[in-house]
Motif scaffolding. Structure first.
Motif: not given
Length: 136
Positions: A127-136
């Motif tokens: 989830r952290r990697q997804i959020n980092r990828f999305r720029g959140r």
């Protein structure tokens, strides 16, 4: 109980963001307001600002995470009630409903063909990697 939740007939208009929130298109008024500002809501063919008045009989086009809705306003409300009350505030057009269901089926079929569906929910690290990828 329903009478308390629906604005009486003396009030002829409600703010757009309040109505969208009360009709459960968005979880918060802030999200409804932001969506209006981003141009994802149209009222009778015009872009709707959050403070624009919604009246009975208006036709709205709403784009959110659930898809693109085209609805007719049947009743007004400033307070968020149950889902049953919210469904009584508007009527979705048949064309809108069919298009949304068709797009959902196509997306599901595409995901099954590509093997896109994950086996499980993402872990905390994922989830952290997804959020980092999305720029959140």
């Amino acid at each position: 109980m329903v009478e308390n939740r629906v604005v009486d007939l003396l009030k002829s208009a409600v703010r757009m963001d309040k109505w969208l929130w009360a009709a459960r298109f968005f979880k918060t008024r802030a999200l409804a307001q932001k969506s209006c500002e981003m141009g994802r809501v149209e009222s009778n063919g015009h872009l709707a600002k959050p403070a624009r008045d919604v009246r009975v009989g208006d036709r709205l086009k709403i784009k959110n995470d659930g898809g693109e809705f085209e609805v007719e306003v049947l009743a007004l409300s400033e307070v968020r009630g149950s889902a049953a009350v919210a469904q009584g505030l508007f009527k979705e057009t048949e064309a809108s409903r069919e298009l949304r269901l068709k797009l959902a089926a196509e997306l599901k079929a595409m995901q099954l063909v590509e093997g896109y569906l994950p086996a499980a929910r993402p872990s905390k690290r994922d989830r952290r990697q997804i959020n980092r990828f999305r720029g959140r």
